[in-house]
Design an enzyme around this catalytic site. Structure first.
Site, PDB file in Angstrom:
ATOM      1  N   LYS A  98      33.783  35.282   5.801  1.00  0.00           N
ATOM      2  CA  LYS A  98      34.173  33.998   6.388  1.00  0.00           C
ATOM      3  C   LYS A  98      35.280  34.129   7.435  1.00  0.00           C
ATOM      4  CE  LYS A  98      32.277  31.155   3.129  1.00  0.00           C
ATOM      5  NZ  LYS A  98      31.538  29.910   3.389  1.00  0.00           N
ATOM      6  N   ASP A 129      39.730  25.821   2.522  1.00  0.00           N
ATOM      7  CA  ASP A 129      38.352  25.325   2.532  1.00  0.00           C
ATOM      8  C   ASP A 129      37.949  24.954   1.116  1.00  0.00           C
ATOM      9  OD1 ASP A 129      35.991  24.621   3.760  1.00  0.00           O
ATOM     10  OD2 ASP A 129      35.112  26.615   3.593  1.00  0.00           O
ATOM     11  N   ARG A 180      23.376  32.520  -8.096  1.00  0.00           N
ATOM     12  CA  ARG A 180      23.328  32.869  -9.525  1.00  0.00           C
ATOM     13  C   ARG A 180      22.081  32.266 -10.139  1.00  0.00           C
ATOM     14  NH1 ARG A 180      28.293  30.901  -8.491  1.00  0.00           N
ATOM     15  NH2 ARG A 180      27.623  28.921  -9.356  1.00  0.00           N
ATOM     16  N   GLN A 198      29.262  38.128   2.244  1.00  0.00           N
ATOM     17  CA  GLN A 198      29.836  37.236   1.230  1.00  0.00           C
ATOM     18  C   GLN A 198      29.276  37.528  -0.165  1.00  0.00           C
ATOM     19  OE1 GLN A 198      28.972  33.083   2.010  1.00  0.00           O
ATOM     20  NE2 GLN A 198      30.077  32.350   0.208  1.00  0.00           N
ATOM     21  N   THR A 253      36.249  30.544  12.511  1.00  0.00           N
ATOM     22  CA  THR A 253      35.951  29.172  12.091  1.00  0.00           C
ATOM     23  C   THR A 253      36.153  28.307  13.332  1.00  0.00           C
ATOM     24  OG1 THR A 253      36.880  29.650   9.901  1.00  0.00           O
ATOM     25  CG2 THR A 253      36.552  27.337  10.470  1.00  0.00           C
ATOM     26  N   TYR A 295      32.234  38.645  -2.917  1.00  0.00           N
ATOM     27  CA  TYR A 295      32.960  37.443  -3.354  1.00  0.00           C
ATOM     28  C   TYR A 295      33.420  37.449  -4.810  1.00  0.00           C
ATOM     29  CZ  TYR A 295      29.341  34.953  -6.073  1.00  0.00           C
ATOM     30  OH  TYR A 295      28.450  34.558  -7.030  1.00  0.00           O
ATOM     31  N   HIS A 354      25.732  20.644  -2.290  1.00  0.00           N
ATOM     32  CA  HIS A 354      25.913  21.993  -1.746  1.00  0.00           C
ATOM     33  C   HIS A 354      26.257  22.984  -2.864  1.00  0.00           C
ATOM     34  CE1 HIS A 354      27.161  25.322   0.768  1.00  0.00           C
ATOM     35  NE2 HIS A 354      28.332  25.327   0.173  1.00  0.00           N
ATOM     36  N   GLU A 397      28.310  26.488   8.353  1.00  0.00           N
ATOM     37  CA  GLU A 397      28.600  25.475   7.345  1.00  0.00           C
ATOM     38  C   GLU A 397      29.117  24.251   8.085  1.00  0.00           C
ATOM     39  OE1 GLU A 397      31.063  27.184   4.190  1.00  0.00           O
ATOM     40  OE2 GLU A 397      29.221  27.995   3.283  1.00  0.00           O
ATOM     41  N   GLU A 446      31.028  21.053   8.265  1.00  0.00           N
ATOM     42  CA  GLU A 446      32.121  20.540   7.444  1.00  0.00           C
ATOM     43  C   GLU A 446      32.964  19.533   8.222  1.00  0.00           C
ATOM     44  OE1 GLU A 446      34.377  23.382   5.296  1.00  0.00           O
ATOM     45  OE2 GLU A 446      32.718  24.834   5.138  1.00  0.00           O
ATOM     46  N   GLU A 497      20.811  27.012   2.680  1.00  0.00           N
ATOM     47  CA  GLU A 497      20.188  25.935   1.895  1.00  0.00           C
ATOM     48  C   GLU A 497      18.923  25.415   2.573  1.00  0.00           C
ATOM     49  OE1 GLU A 497      23.333  22.971   0.282  1.00  0.00           O
ATOM     50  OE2 GLU A 497      24.280  24.103   1.894  1.00  0.00           O
ATOM     51  N   ASP A 510      32.216  26.369   9.659  1.00  0.00           N
ATOM     52  CA  ASP A 510      32.754  27.517   8.921  1.00  0.00           C
ATOM     53  C   ASP A 510      31.675  28.612   8.894  1.00  0.00           C
ATOM     54  OD1 ASP A 510      34.253  29.108   7.207  1.00  0.00           O
ATOM     55  OD2 ASP A 510      33.552  28.079   5.410  1.00  0.00           O
ATOM     56  N   THR A 551      30.962  22.786   2.893  1.00  0.00           N
ATOM     57  CA  THR A 551      29.683  22.379   3.460  1.00  0.00           C
ATOM     58  C   THR A 551      29.270  21.012   2.945  1.00  0.00           C
ATOM     59  OG1 THR A 551      29.030  24.675   3.420  1.00  0.00           O
ATOM     60  CG2 THR A 551      27.283  23.062   3.791  1.00  0.00           C
ATOM     61  N   ARG A 582      26.361  35.635   5.026  1.00  0.00           N
ATOM     62  CA  ARG A 582      25.958  35.518   3.614  1.00  0.00           C
ATOM     63  C   ARG A 582      25.785  36.870   2.933  1.00  0.00           C
ATOM     64  NH1 ARG A 582      27.748  30.602   2.824  1.00  0.00           N
ATOM     65  NH2 ARG A 582      26.704  29.060   4.130  1.00  0.00           N
ATOM     66  N   TYR A 632      35.033  22.850  -1.587  1.00  0.00           N
ATOM     67  CA  TYR A 632      33.644  23.066  -2.007  1.00  0.00           C
ATOM     68  C   TYR A 632      33.225  21.763  -2.682  1.00  0.00           C
ATOM     69  CZ  TYR A 632      30.085  26.333  -4.060  1.00  0.00           C
ATOM     70  OH  TYR A 632      28.948  27.021  -4.419  1.00  0.00           O
TER      71      TYR A 632
HETATM   72 MN    MN Z   1      33.041  26.544   4.017  1.00  0.00          MN
END
Ligand code: MN
Length: 401
Positions: free
Chosen positions: A245, A119, A135, A232, A249, A236, A126, A191, A193, A350, A225, A336, A229, A121
Protein backbone atom coordinates in the site's frame (compact mmCIF):
# COMPACT_ATOMS: atom_id res chain seq x y z
CA UNK A 1 -27.44 33.60 -6.94
CA UNK A 2 -23.79 34.15 -7.78
CA UNK A 3 -22.43 36.72 -10.19
CA UNK A 4 -19.92 34.15 -11.46
CA UNK A 5 -21.11 32.73 -14.75
CA UNK A 6 -22.10 29.07 -14.61
CA UNK A 7 -22.10 28.88 -10.82
CA UNK A 8 -25.83 28.64 -10.23
CA UNK A 9 -27.22 25.15 -10.55
CA UNK A 10 -23.79 23.59 -11.03
CA UNK A 11 -21.82 21.26 -8.75
CA UNK A 12 -19.41 24.09 -7.81
CA UNK A 13 -21.96 26.76 -6.97
CA UNK A 14 -22.04 29.14 -4.04
CA UNK A 15 -23.21 26.27 -1.79
CA UNK A 16 -19.96 24.33 -2.21
CA UNK A 17 -16.77 26.48 -2.27
CA UNK A 18 -14.01 23.83 -1.94
CA UNK A 19 -10.44 24.86 -1.14
CA UNK A 20 -7.30 23.93 -3.06
CA UNK A 21 -3.74 25.03 -3.78
CA UNK A 22 -3.01 26.36 -7.26
CA UNK A 23 -0.42 28.20 -9.31
CA UNK A 24 -0.31 29.58 -12.84
CA UNK A 25 2.36 29.89 -15.52
CA UNK A 26 2.44 33.64 -14.88
CA UNK A 27 2.59 33.29 -11.10
CA UNK A 28 4.19 29.96 -10.18
CA UNK A 29 3.94 30.38 -6.38
CA UNK A 30 1.41 27.91 -4.97
CA UNK A 31 -1.40 29.65 -3.10
CA UNK A 32 -4.84 29.08 -1.63
CA UNK A 33 -7.77 29.17 -4.01
CA UNK A 34 -11.49 28.54 -3.77
CA UNK A 35 -13.35 26.96 -6.64
CA UNK A 36 -16.49 28.64 -7.98
CA UNK A 37 -17.93 27.21 -11.22
CA UNK A 38 -14.97 26.79 -13.59
CA UNK A 39 -12.90 29.48 -11.88
CA UNK A 40 -10.46 29.66 -9.00
CA UNK A 41 -10.68 32.63 -6.65
CA UNK A 42 -7.22 33.71 -5.46
CA UNK A 43 -7.34 34.06 -1.66
CA UNK A 44 -3.74 35.23 -1.40
CA UNK A 45 -4.58 38.27 -3.47
CA UNK A 46 -7.86 38.76 -1.66
CA UNK A 47 -6.05 38.64 1.70
CA UNK A 48 -3.67 41.46 0.78
CA UNK A 49 -6.54 43.93 1.20
CA UNK A 50 -8.82 44.55 4.18
CA UNK A 51 -11.49 42.05 3.19
CA UNK A 52 -10.49 39.46 5.82
CA UNK A 53 -9.92 40.25 9.49
CA UNK A 54 -6.25 40.91 10.32
CA UNK A 55 -5.84 37.65 12.29
CA UNK A 56 -7.11 35.60 9.31
CA UNK A 57 -4.96 37.20 6.59
CA UNK A 58 -1.58 35.51 7.28
CA UNK A 59 -3.12 32.06 6.69
CA UNK A 60 -3.60 32.94 3.03
CA UNK A 61 0.01 33.92 2.49
CA UNK A 62 0.98 30.25 2.96
CA UNK A 63 1.58 27.69 0.21
CA UNK A 64 -0.69 25.03 1.74
CA UNK A 65 -4.04 25.01 3.53
CA UNK A 66 -2.37 24.09 6.84
CA UNK A 67 -2.35 27.48 8.57
CA UNK A 68 -6.00 28.12 7.74
CA UNK A 69 -7.04 24.58 8.73
CA UNK A 70 -5.24 24.96 12.09
CA UNK A 71 -7.32 28.05 12.98
CA UNK A 72 -10.34 25.89 13.69
CA UNK A 73 -14.03 26.08 13.10
CA UNK A 74 -14.68 29.76 13.98
CA UNK A 75 -12.24 30.82 11.23
CA UNK A 76 -13.63 28.27 8.76
CA UNK A 77 -17.18 29.54 9.31
CA UNK A 78 -16.25 33.20 9.14
CA UNK A 79 -14.27 32.86 5.90
CA UNK A 80 -17.01 30.77 4.32
CA UNK A 81 -19.62 33.40 5.23
CA UNK A 82 -17.46 36.16 3.78
CA UNK A 83 -16.74 34.25 0.56
CA UNK A 84 -20.43 33.49 0.14
CA UNK A 85 -21.18 37.21 0.45
CA UNK A 86 -18.35 38.15 -1.94
CA UNK A 87 -19.45 35.73 -4.64
CA UNK A 88 -23.13 36.59 -4.21
CA UNK A 89 -23.32 40.33 -4.00
CA UNK A 90 -23.20 42.16 -7.31
CA UNK A 91 -21.33 45.07 -5.73
CA UNK A 92 -18.24 42.89 -5.41
CA UNK A 93 -18.31 41.81 -9.03
CA UNK A 94 -16.04 44.38 -10.59
CA UNK A 95 -13.23 44.31 -8.02
CA UNK A 96 -13.34 40.54 -7.55
CA UNK A 97 -13.47 39.44 -11.17
CA UNK A 98 -9.73 40.17 -11.37
CA UNK A 99 -9.14 37.54 -8.65
CA UNK A 100 -10.49 34.73 -10.81
CA UNK A 101 -8.40 32.29 -12.87
CA UNK A 102 -10.04 29.84 -15.30
CA UNK A 103 -9.59 26.33 -13.97
CA UNK A 104 -7.92 25.29 -17.22
CA UNK A 105 -5.07 27.71 -16.49
CA UNK A 106 -4.61 26.61 -12.88
CA UNK A 107 -1.98 24.04 -12.00
CA UNK A 108 -3.17 22.16 -8.94
CA UNK A 109 -0.92 20.99 -6.08
CA UNK A 110 -1.25 18.81 -2.99
CA UNK A 111 -3.76 20.86 -0.96
CA UNK A 112 -2.17 20.30 2.47
CA UNK A 113 0.92 18.68 3.98
CA UNK A 114 -0.26 15.26 5.09
CA UNK A 115 0.70 14.81 8.73
CA UNK A 116 -0.34 11.24 9.53
CA UNK A 117 -2.37 9.01 7.26
CA UNK A 118 -4.75 6.46 8.72
CA UNK A 119 -6.83 4.08 6.65
CA UNK A 120 -9.93 2.41 8.08
CA UNK A 121 -11.92 -0.60 6.91
CA UNK A 122 -15.38 0.74 7.65
CA UNK A 123 -17.55 -0.76 4.88
CA UNK A 124 -19.18 -4.01 5.95
CA UNK A 125 -19.66 -5.11 2.35
CA UNK A 126 -16.00 -4.50 1.52
CA UNK A 127 -14.73 -6.20 4.69
CA UNK A 128 -16.98 -9.19 4.05
CA UNK A 129 -15.88 -9.49 0.41
CA UNK A 130 -12.18 -9.22 1.30
CA UNK A 131 -12.57 -11.69 4.15
CA UNK A 132 -14.06 -14.24 1.73
CA UNK A 133 -11.31 -13.64 -0.82
CA UNK A 134 -8.33 -13.61 1.55
CA UNK A 135 -9.58 -16.25 4.02
CA UNK A 136 -11.92 -18.52 2.06
CA UNK A 137 -11.98 -21.13 4.83
CA UNK A 138 -12.63 -18.76 7.76
CA UNK A 139 -15.29 -16.35 8.98
CA UNK A 140 -15.62 -13.42 6.54
CA UNK A 141 -15.70 -10.84 9.34
CA UNK A 142 -13.17 -11.30 12.14
CA UNK A 143 -14.59 -11.16 15.72
CA UNK A 144 -13.38 -7.60 16.41
CA UNK A 145 -14.94 -6.03 13.31
CA UNK A 146 -18.34 -5.06 14.79
CA UNK A 147 -16.77 -3.81 18.03
CA UNK A 148 -14.30 -1.28 16.70
CA UNK A 149 -13.43 0.52 13.45
CA UNK A 150 -10.45 -1.53 12.25
CA UNK A 151 -7.68 0.63 10.80
CA UNK A 152 -3.93 0.92 10.25
CA UNK A 153 -1.37 3.69 9.83
CA UNK A 154 -0.39 4.29 6.21
CA UNK A 155 2.47 6.30 4.75
CA UNK A 156 1.82 10.07 4.77
CA UNK A 157 4.90 10.91 2.69
CA UNK A 158 3.65 9.09 -0.40
CA UNK A 159 0.24 10.76 -0.58
CA UNK A 160 0.22 12.46 -3.99
CA UNK A 161 -2.16 14.84 -5.75
CA UNK A 162 -4.56 13.65 -8.42
CA UNK A 163 -2.90 13.28 -11.82
CA UNK A 164 0.46 12.08 -10.47
CA UNK A 165 1.61 9.01 -12.49
CA UNK A 166 1.69 5.83 -10.39
CA UNK A 167 4.73 3.62 -10.97
CA UNK A 168 3.92 -0.06 -10.66
CA UNK A 169 5.50 -1.30 -7.41
CA UNK A 170 7.77 -4.32 -7.16
CA UNK A 171 8.01 -6.61 -4.17
CA UNK A 172 7.89 -10.11 -2.80
CA UNK A 173 4.97 -12.19 -3.91
CA UNK A 174 3.94 -15.82 -3.87
CA UNK A 175 3.71 -17.53 -7.25
CA UNK A 176 0.94 -19.90 -8.30
CA UNK A 177 2.98 -22.89 -7.15
CA UNK A 178 3.69 -21.32 -3.76
CA UNK A 179 7.25 -20.24 -4.68
CA UNK A 180 8.43 -16.89 -3.30
CA UNK A 181 9.75 -14.46 -5.89
CA UNK A 182 10.39 -10.79 -6.45
CA UNK A 183 9.11 -8.58 -9.25
CA UNK A 184 6.55 -6.07 -10.44
CA UNK A 185 3.09 -6.52 -8.92
CA UNK A 186 0.77 -8.58 -11.13
CA UNK A 187 -2.34 -7.72 -9.14
CA UNK A 188 -2.29 -3.94 -8.95
CA UNK A 189 -5.62 -2.59 -7.75
CA UNK A 190 -7.46 0.52 -6.63
CA UNK A 191 -9.50 1.35 -3.53
CA UNK A 192 -12.22 3.99 -3.89
CA UNK A 193 -12.32 5.85 -0.59
CA UNK A 194 -13.37 9.08 1.07
CA UNK A 195 -10.80 10.93 3.19
CA UNK A 196 -11.36 13.28 6.13
CA UNK A 197 -8.86 16.06 6.77
CA UNK A 198 -8.08 17.19 10.32
CA UNK A 199 -7.77 20.93 10.84
CA UNK A 200 -7.83 21.70 14.56
CA UNK A 201 -5.16 19.73 16.47
CA UNK A 202 -5.33 18.28 20.00
CA UNK A 203 -2.91 17.78 22.88
CA UNK A 204 -1.65 14.29 23.69
CA UNK A 205 -3.88 12.51 26.21
CA UNK A 206 -7.13 14.24 25.21
CA UNK A 207 -9.42 11.95 23.20
CA UNK A 208 -11.91 13.56 20.80
CA UNK A 209 -15.55 12.63 21.41
CA UNK A 210 -17.51 11.47 18.36
CA UNK A 211 -19.82 14.45 18.84
CA UNK A 212 -16.87 16.86 18.46
CA UNK A 213 -16.16 15.62 14.93
CA UNK A 214 -17.01 18.95 13.24
CA UNK A 215 -14.76 20.90 15.63
CA UNK A 216 -11.70 19.09 14.31
CA UNK A 217 -12.44 17.93 10.78
CA UNK A 218 -11.96 20.64 8.17
CA UNK A 219 -13.23 18.82 5.12
CA UNK A 220 -13.47 15.90 2.75
CA UNK A 221 -11.28 14.76 -0.11
CA UNK A 222 -11.49 11.81 -2.52
CA UNK A 223 -8.87 9.08 -2.07
CA UNK A 224 -7.55 6.26 -4.24
CA UNK A 225 -5.59 3.88 -2.03
CA UNK A 226 -3.62 2.00 -4.71
CA UNK A 227 -3.03 -1.59 -3.56
CA UNK A 228 -0.73 -4.35 -4.83
CA UNK A 229 -2.80 -7.40 -3.86
CA UNK A 230 -0.07 -10.00 -4.46
CA UNK A 231 2.43 -8.12 -2.27
CA UNK A 232 -0.30 -7.47 0.31
CA UNK A 233 -1.52 -11.07 0.50
CA UNK A 234 1.97 -12.37 1.31
CA UNK A 235 3.11 -9.67 3.73
CA UNK A 236 0.00 -8.69 5.72
CA UNK A 237 -0.04 -11.33 8.47
CA UNK A 238 0.20 -10.65 11.35
CA UNK A 239 0.76 -6.86 11.30
CA UNK A 240 -1.40 -5.65 8.43
CA UNK A 241 -0.77 -3.76 5.16
CA UNK A 242 2.75 -2.48 4.49
CA UNK A 243 4.56 -2.28 1.13
CA UNK A 244 1.50 -3.41 -0.80
CA UNK A 245 0.00 0.00 0.00
CA UNK A 246 2.76 2.45 0.91
CA UNK A 247 4.11 3.16 -2.60
CA UNK A 248 1.38 5.73 -3.39
CA UNK A 249 -2.01 7.05 -2.28
CA UNK A 250 -3.73 9.64 -4.49
CA UNK A 251 -6.03 12.40 -3.23
CA UNK A 252 -8.20 14.93 -5.01
CA UNK A 253 -7.18 18.55 -5.57
CA UNK A 254 -10.17 20.04 -3.78
CA UNK A 255 -11.11 19.82 -0.11
CA UNK A 256 -14.86 20.19 0.35
CA UNK A 257 -15.61 21.98 3.64
CA UNK A 258 -17.63 19.85 6.05
CA UNK A 259 -20.18 22.67 6.25
CA UNK A 260 -20.96 22.26 2.54
CA UNK A 261 -22.10 18.70 3.23
CA UNK A 262 -24.82 19.53 5.78
CA UNK A 263 -27.55 18.62 3.28
CA UNK A 264 -25.78 15.36 2.48
CA UNK A 265 -26.06 14.05 6.05
CA UNK A 266 -28.05 10.86 6.25
CA UNK A 267 -28.90 8.26 8.89
CA UNK A 268 -26.14 5.69 9.34
CA UNK A 269 -26.97 1.99 9.72
CA UNK A 270 -27.98 0.72 13.16
CA UNK A 271 -25.23 -1.15 14.93
CA UNK A 272 -25.56 -4.58 16.48
CA UNK A 273 -24.00 -5.12 18.96
CA UNK A 274 -24.34 -1.59 20.36
CA UNK A 275 -20.90 0.05 20.39
CA UNK A 276 -19.07 0.95 23.59
CA UNK A 277 -19.81 4.37 25.07
CA UNK A 278 -16.87 6.18 23.48
CA UNK A 279 -18.16 5.15 20.04
CA UNK A 280 -21.73 6.35 20.69
CA UNK A 281 -22.99 9.43 18.88
CA UNK A 282 -25.87 11.63 20.02
CA UNK A 283 -26.74 12.21 16.36
CA UNK A 284 -25.54 9.27 14.29
CA UNK A 285 -25.06 10.21 10.65
CA UNK A 286 -23.23 9.32 7.48
CA UNK A 287 -22.84 11.30 4.28
CA UNK A 288 -24.83 10.50 1.16
CA UNK A 289 -21.94 10.53 -1.31
CA UNK A 290 -22.35 8.62 -4.58
CA UNK A 291 -18.94 7.52 -5.83
CA UNK A 292 -18.12 6.52 -9.38
CA UNK A 293 -15.13 4.52 -10.58
CA UNK A 294 -14.02 4.85 -14.22
CA UNK A 295 -11.41 2.55 -15.77
CA UNK A 296 -9.96 3.96 -18.99
CA UNK A 297 -13.05 6.13 -19.30
CA UNK A 298 -15.58 3.34 -18.73
CA UNK A 299 -17.63 3.53 -15.53
CA UNK A 300 -17.27 0.16 -13.81
CA UNK A 301 -18.73 0.82 -10.35
CA UNK A 302 -20.89 3.21 -8.33
CA UNK A 303 -20.07 2.64 -4.65
CA UNK A 304 -22.48 4.27 -2.14
CA UNK A 305 -20.80 5.91 0.86
CA UNK A 306 -23.99 6.47 2.89
CA UNK A 307 -24.24 3.01 4.40
CA UNK A 308 -20.79 2.74 5.94
CA UNK A 309 -21.07 0.76 9.19
CA UNK A 310 -18.56 2.93 11.08
CA UNK A 311 -19.13 6.66 10.60
CA UNK A 312 -16.30 9.20 10.19
CA UNK A 313 -17.12 10.57 13.67
CA UNK A 314 -16.66 7.10 15.16
CA UNK A 315 -13.40 6.69 13.26
CA UNK A 316 -12.10 9.95 14.75
CA UNK A 317 -13.21 9.00 18.28
CA UNK A 318 -11.54 5.61 17.93
CA UNK A 319 -8.21 6.90 16.60
CA UNK A 320 -7.85 9.30 19.54
CA UNK A 321 -9.38 7.26 22.39
CA UNK A 322 -5.94 6.02 23.49
CA UNK A 323 -4.73 9.59 23.91
CA UNK A 324 -3.03 9.89 20.51
CA UNK A 325 -3.04 13.57 19.55
CA UNK A 326 -4.28 15.03 16.28
CA UNK A 327 -2.09 17.14 14.05
CA UNK A 328 -3.22 19.61 11.44
CA UNK A 329 -3.11 17.75 8.14
CA UNK A 330 -3.90 14.31 9.54
CA UNK A 331 -5.79 12.38 6.89
CA UNK A 332 -8.06 9.50 7.80
CA UNK A 333 -9.73 7.57 5.03
CA UNK A 334 -12.82 5.38 5.19
CA UNK A 335 -11.38 2.29 3.62
CA UNK A 336 -12.76 0.94 0.36
CA UNK A 337 -16.38 1.90 -0.16
CA UNK A 338 -18.45 -1.03 -1.42
CA UNK A 339 -22.20 -1.53 -1.54
CA UNK A 340 -24.22 -4.75 -1.54
CA UNK A 341 -24.54 -4.98 -5.34
CA UNK A 342 -21.91 -6.33 -7.73
CA UNK A 343 -21.64 -2.98 -9.53
CA UNK A 344 -21.11 -1.11 -6.26
CA UNK A 345 -17.72 -2.57 -5.39
CA UNK A 346 -14.93 -0.06 -4.87
CA UNK A 347 -11.96 -2.28 -5.74
CA UNK A 348 -11.11 -4.50 -8.71
CA UNK A 349 -10.33 -7.51 -6.52
CA UNK A 350 -14.00 -7.40 -5.49
CA UNK A 351 -15.37 -6.40 -8.92
CA UNK A 352 -13.58 -9.35 -10.59
CA UNK A 353 -13.83 -11.62 -7.53
CA UNK A 354 -10.11 -12.09 -7.15
CA UNK A 355 -9.58 -12.09 -10.90
CA UNK A 356 -11.95 -15.03 -11.49
CA UNK A 357 -14.70 -12.91 -13.08
CA UNK A 358 -13.08 -10.43 -15.51
CA UNK A 359 -14.87 -7.24 -16.53
CA UNK A 360 -15.20 -6.31 -20.21
CA UNK A 361 -13.37 -3.13 -21.10
CA UNK A 362 -13.14 -1.89 -24.68
CA UNK A 363 -13.85 -5.41 -25.91
CA UNK A 364 -11.13 -7.01 -23.77
CA UNK A 365 -11.44 -9.05 -20.57
CA UNK A 366 -9.64 -7.31 -17.69
CA UNK A 367 -8.91 -8.14 -14.07
CA UNK A 368 -6.15 -6.00 -12.53
CA UNK A 369 -4.38 -2.86 -13.74
CA UNK A 370 -2.09 -2.88 -16.78
CA UNK A 371 0.58 -0.28 -17.56
CA UNK A 372 -1.05 2.73 -19.20
CA UNK A 373 -4.40 2.21 -17.49
CA UNK A 374 -6.08 5.28 -16.01
CA UNK A 375 -8.50 5.15 -13.10
CA UNK A 376 -10.65 8.10 -12.11
CA UNK A 377 -12.81 8.22 -9.01
CA UNK A 378 -15.47 10.92 -8.70
CA UNK A 379 -18.32 11.61 -6.32
CA UNK A 380 -21.43 13.70 -6.00
CA UNK A 381 -23.56 14.60 -2.99
CA UNK A 382 -26.86 16.35 -2.46
CA UNK A 383 -26.47 20.05 -1.77
CA UNK A 384 -29.00 22.46 -0.26
CA UNK A 385 -32.16 23.31 -2.21
CA UNK A 386 -31.94 20.39 -4.63
CA UNK A 387 -28.50 21.34 -5.92
CA UNK A 388 -25.63 18.89 -6.36
CA UNK A 389 -22.13 19.01 -4.95
CA UNK A 390 -19.30 17.61 -7.07
CA UNK A 391 -16.38 16.35 -5.04
CA UNK A 392 -14.07 16.66 -8.02
CA UNK A 393 -12.07 13.61 -8.97
CA UNK A 394 -8.94 11.71 -8.15
CA UNK A 395 -7.19 10.23 -11.14
CA UNK A 396 -3.96 8.40 -11.87
CA UNK A 397 -2.27 6.48 -14.70
CA UNK A 398 -0.09 3.40 -14.17
CA UNK A 399 3.45 3.52 -15.53
CA UNK A 400 5.82 0.57 -15.95
CA UNK A 401 7.82 -0.80 -13.02
MN1 MN B 1 -7.58 1.32 1.79
Amino acid sequence: MSWVEGADGGPYGIHHLPYGIFSTAKDPTPRVGVRIADQVLDLRKLATGTFFLPWIRPAFQEQTLGAFMAMGRPAWRLVRLQLTELLNAARYREQSATLLTPIGKARMHLPFDVADYVDFYASEHHATNLGRLFRPDGEALLPNWKHLPVGYHGRAGTVVPSGTPIKRPSGQRKGPGGEIGFGPSRRLDIEAEVGFVVGAPTEPGSPVAADDFAEHVFGVVLVNDWSARDIQAWEYQPLGPFLGKSFATSIGHWVTPLEALEAAKTAAPEQDPAPLDYLKESERFGYDLALSVSWNGVEVARPPFAQLYWTPAQQLAHMTVNGASLRTGDLFASGTVSGPEADQRGSFIELTWGGAEPVRLDGAERTFLEDGDTVTIGATAPGPGGETIGLGEVTGTITAA
